[in-house]
Design an enzyme around this catalytic site. Structure first.
Site, mmCIF file in Angstrom:
data_model
loop_
_atom_site.group_PDB
_atom_site.id
_atom_site.type_symbol
_atom_site.label_atom_id
_atom_site.label_comp_id
_atom_site.label_asym_id
_atom_site.label_seq_id
_atom_site.Cartn_x
_atom_site.Cartn_y
_atom_site.Cartn_z
ATOM 1 N N THR B 15 0.822 -1.211 0.000
ATOM 2 C CA THR B 15 0.000 0.000 0.000
ATOM 3 C C THR B 15 0.858 1.264 0.000
ATOM 4 O OG1 THR B 15 -1.680 -1.218 1.209
ATOM 5 C CG2 THR B 15 -1.856 1.167 1.234
ATOM 6 N N GLY B 137 1.902 9.155 10.430
ATOM 7 C CA GLY B 137 1.354 9.035 9.075
ATOM 8 C C GLY B 137 1.377 10.398 8.404
ATOM 9 N N LYS B 208 5.056 4.005 18.149
ATOM 10 C CA LYS B 208 5.002 5.431 17.810
ATOM 11 C C LYS B 208 5.411 6.297 18.986
ATOM 12 C CE LYS B 208 1.595 4.700 14.177
ATOM 13 N NZ LYS B 208 0.152 4.526 13.891
#
Lengths: 434, 434
Positions: B15, B137, B208
């Protein structure tokens, strides 16, 4: 490796200038440790030594009243302009840039009005011109636009970029108060100026939108190309009705690129109804936020303090550190969008939703007549609400929210409604973004 | 001036890798126009040509199955690692860095686990190592931390950094559903994996937070130093009670620096009650947001899509463009905070608010006994609520929210409450941030 020595000049020692001095001076050791910079303020320009309220916040020897002592000092490589206003800020910025000194400014008005002149001067001498603090205060919008989403085509931006008006609207929303009353309270608390026009009439937002729009759409936006409406006509009834219909009202600076790269750009500042579920609706009080849509990154919102001594100083010093570490500076050319016009003019025929509030006579056939005017102008109705059926004066309030429609069609419809016998008054028209 | 020619390799064509290819290829002309870069993908590494679902999304000749064809290609200067997982991603990243190629990665797991190794390799060869896509992101948190607030000491960060769990919690909140039911629905829609542990057990957030905490606090955060709790124990009752008391529940990644520069750092991932008025409470669905407090800039929040093909690719390509324009790269040394420990260990005795939900026998003296346990452990009660007085089984629910208290004191109190005859069960304990 020895830390790079960087000496800074500050123009103006009001709230922001004094904050920049504090951040650089108090942060000297940690900035040295993290950024390998020996960063210090060498000179601060003030108008005079007598009427300067912050004169005791720095040693006497750093102050000067002569701009030449900064412009001609070969040791000073970066100058922070924190004076505000157009002159002498503009002349001083140009003098510094012409002398090859990089400038970081917090002055949105002078950038909105004279940006290309500054870019040209900077480019000619190889200096940098940095503006992070102008558009969002402590909100890191400039670095985000330039460095965090460079591959994106930005399709829209909507910003709450004025803390004073957002404070007023939030108070009206939360406490059901009228504009005038909240303004007086805000003035008493120091959140609004004695002359509040720059804030409440939307000028501050126009300056910031000129800067944001120029960057987001890679095209020079003159302030004359921006439609401007302040919040003085927003009433507590407007706010109450908005809430009842699932919206709130915010003063938004809106920029949109319509029709892709060969389309046009629209820019407007006005009170706007936004759904309570929209991230911008949760921005309360003096906080600012800028909501963007990029073709790759999708929706982004940056939230923070748009003004105030330390948040603004934080942004100015971020520019100083960024510039001190840069090997070459980047210049805006304002002509680098594919196919977009290089000069923008104000085009009022944008597409928006609208909330129209009417006071009408409480008689049969009224809704039919009003709906007829909307239909005749090609306006499709999204929601219609009637209120005050038990009023004693024979009048009721009708609120209509339209689907997306052209501004000019809506204005034509509003004029037609004023001519209807059954319409006592058009109380307000507020645009709607979803 | 001719545009600088930059050739890129991509590792992995899932992706994200496919998205990076699209953003670079489709954006070639506008990137050239705005950034003066001739940016193109030269090679894409795939495992094989047969089982690659995206193989038709690029010309056959760009693909290779041999990492050496990228590592040894002198024309390729920047490599985007979009494979995910630890091996072979780690070895391939090291091979590229050792060969002097700058790496931009979207792989949070490998960065959380091996960051110092990558930094050392990059520094040794002069290559750059870029990670914008790993922590947020499409949310531009890395550039903000590094370039937009460098003068700030960051005192706290709270992030919604996993879209899957935020989607589940939002659905539970909005529709009154149970965790299991929403998870099944999310799996059916493709928002959650068939094996959802990485998301719902909090591992993704831990990776994260390791990255965000390392940057925010300038200290290396190992994942073992992070307390981890997922959302599997959050029930619809918890959510309903939270709402009733003016809160919602979000899975937060929390980092705090306690006691200034010589204090300590605490890091934890757990379901958290946040007031409905907090900006994080309005982050719904798959969106992410990171809320920071810096000593100069005050509160900042960045909101956007934390995952997804194009938002993640937008961040990777932002790193590529930033790196392509950089004259030298910046390295994290993880030891550059004044006075902070260089190695962090998990310290569970943080300070937080707590919401304790108890099922108790409906008899006199119960509240007194429970209040006594809180008092004995030095816990001050902020709010107490009783529910279910009309139940037929003789039990009622008691909900207590504490003021700030030490975690260990709270845990001791909870153990004591389990021993009380009047307490049927301790249904849940959820931490509270305000």
């Amino acid at each position: 490796m020895e830390n790079k020595k960087v000496r800074v000049g500050i123009l103006g020692f009001g709230t922001v200038g004094c904050g920049v001095y504090r951040v650089i001076t108090e942060g000297h050791d940690s900035i040295a440790h993290r950024e390998w910079l020996d960063l210090a303020v060498k000179r601060v320009l003030v108008r005079d030594f007598v009427n300067e309220p912050n004169i005791d916040k720095a040693p006497r020897e750093v102050f000067t009243t002569a701009i030449d002592e900064i412009v001609n000092d070969p040791e000073i490589s970066i100058v922070c302009e924190c004076m505000g206003g157009t002159e002498p800020a503009r002349s001083f910025i140009l003098a510094c840039l012409n002398a090859g000194k990089t400038v970081a400014t917090s002055n949105k008005e002078v950038v909105a009005k004279h940006w290309p002149e500054f870019e040209a001067a900077a480019k000619a001498s190889g200096a940098g011109f940095y503006i992070e603090a102008t558009a969002g205060g402590g909100v890191p919008i400039v670095r985000t636009l330039i460095d965090a989403m460079p591959s994106n085509n930005i399709e829209s931006l909507m910003g709450i970029v004025n803390g004073t008006t957002n404070y007023i609207l939030t108070k009206m929303e939360e406490e059901g108060l009228n504009f005038d009353d909240v303004l007086k309270e805000a003035q008493a608390l120091g959140y609004a100026e004695a002359n509040p026009a720059a804030d409440v009439e939307g000028w501050d937002c126009v300056y910031k939108l000129a800067i944001l729009g120029s960057m987001a759409f890679h095209a020079r936006v003159e302030i004359d190309a921006i439609h401007r409406e302040g919040i003085t006509k927003v009433s507590k009834e407007d706010m109450a009705i908005a809430r009842e219909m699932g919206y709130t009202i915010r003063l938004l600076a809106i920029g949109k690129k319509i029709g892709g790269s060969h389309g046009h750009i629209e820019l407007r500042v006005h009170p706007t109804m936004v759904p309570l579920s929209h991230p911008l609706a949760s921005v309360r009080g003096v906080f600012n936020a800028i909501f963007l849509h990029g073709d790759a990154v999708d929706d982004i919102m940056l939230y923070g303090r748009g003004a105030g001594q330390m948040p603004t100083a934080s942004a100015v010093v971020a520019d100083v550190i960024y510039a001190a570490k840069a090997h070459e500076h980047r210049y805006m050319t304002f002509d680098n969008t594919f196919g977009a016009p290089q000069t923008l003019t104000l085009q009022k025929d944008w597409i928006s939703g609208y909330c129209v509030r009417l006071l009408v006579k409480d008689s049969t056939g009224v809704l039919e007549q009003i709906a007829g005017v909307f239909a005749k102008n090609g306006l499709s109705i999204h929601t219609m609400m009637q209120r005050g059926e038990d009023s004693t004066d024979g009048c009721v309030t009708i609120v209509i929210i339209t689907h997306h429609a052209k501004e000019l069609a809506l204005q034509t419809a509003v004029e037609s409604m004023r001519d209807l016998d059954c319409v006592v008054s058009v109380e307000n028209v507020i645009r709607v973004e979803r």
